[in-house]
Structure formats: C-alpha cells, structure tokens
Enzyme design. Sequence first.
Site, mmCIF file in Angstrom:
data_model
loop_
_atom_site.group_PDB
_atom_site.id
_atom_site.type_symbol
_atom_site.label_atom_id
_atom_site.label_comp_id
_atom_site.label_asym_id
_atom_site.label_seq_id
_atom_site.Cartn_x
_atom_site.Cartn_y
_atom_site.Cartn_z
ATOM 1 N N ASP A 19 0.789 -1.190 0.048
ATOM 2 C CA ASP A 19 -0.145 0.064 0.209
ATOM 3 C C ASP A 19 0.874 1.269 -0.063
ATOM 4 O O ASP A 19 2.095 1.124 0.134
ATOM 5 C CB ASP A 19 -0.815 -0.254 1.123
ATOM 6 N N ASP A 21 -0.080 5.066 1.267
ATOM 7 C CA ASP A 21 0.031 5.994 2.274
ATOM 8 C C ASP A 21 -0.112 5.378 3.587
ATOM 9 O O ASP A 21 -0.745 4.501 3.725
ATOM 10 C CB ASP A 21 -1.414 6.864 2.020
#
Length: 182
Positions: A19, A21
């Site tokens: 991922d 953020d």
Amino acid sequence: MAKLDKNSYKDDKRFLLLDRDGVINEERENYVLDQSEFVFKDDFVANARLIGQYFDTVIVVTNQSCVGRGLISKEKLNAIHNEMIISAWTFGLIIEELYFATGFTSMDPRRKPNSGMLYDIMKDFPCFRNNLAFMVGNRTSDMQFAKTAGITSIHYTNRGFEKSICPALVDVVMNDWYDFDN
C-alpha cells in the site's frame, strides 16, 4: 502472529505488494495532491535496500480516490508516483509496477478490498503466485484484499495506527519497517 520467514521460497519469484499511504509515505489527514506533500517514511527509506534484496518483484497497489473526486488529475498523480519510484530506486528498491484505483465507492471493482488490481497484476505478471505473495498495508481494506486473494497479509501498524483491524485478517504484524529484518 507468525513471523515472516525470509528463508522460505528461495527458488520461486516472491512478490511484495505495498500500500502507499502510511506504508511508504507518511500518512496525512488529507490527500497527497502535490509532490511536496509526499514524504517518505524514514523506516521505509532505511530498509528499502533490504526489502529489494528479499523480494523479486515489488508492486504498489493503492486507492487514490482523490482522482475520482476531482481533486487531482491522473497526470499529476502519475508525476507524483514517478518521483516516488525514482526515489525508491535511489534508496535501493526497484518498484516494478504501480496500480491505483481512482473510485471512491465500494462499487469500484479496482478499489481495495475488491480484486480488480489483483487481476491486473495476474495479467501483467503471469509468474505471479498468490502463495508466494505478501501484502503490506495499514488498513482493513489492505488486509481484506490480501485475504480475498489468498496472499499473506502483513499489517504495518506504524506503532499503533488503526488497531481495530480484525485479527483474523492479519497473518503477520509488523510495527514498522525496522521489524522487517527481525
């Protein structure tokens, strides 16, 4: 929770799905809309080379609803991502590909936890095997994405962020990137 055994699967291609953020860059209250707002996590930078040595293919999979909401263009988001990929390379990590979903509702088949980006990966990387893949994320949607895909889920807790993730969704807990080599 189990620990990641970095000596397993030596002869097969290992994939790491990340991922963005809160895992690669610092989590923000608002969206990253400009390159100046994208700040790498110190622990990611410090361990990028090690990550690259362990995994054969590193791919970023990220929900970026800021595009679907009209806050940023795809072109500007691509420019931010290109800078991120170049910087990661200077840290010693090659990011082979980046997939992003721009929708902001669960109806978007590409938005995590849905499997659209996984289907793109399987199409683009025929050697991809879910039993040799790992997903590092900090949100419930990342862990659900991994579980649905049959991928080992690694919850990046960032020393406490989103503690409400159901333990049944998590295979490995990693407090920060310094845990990666332990």
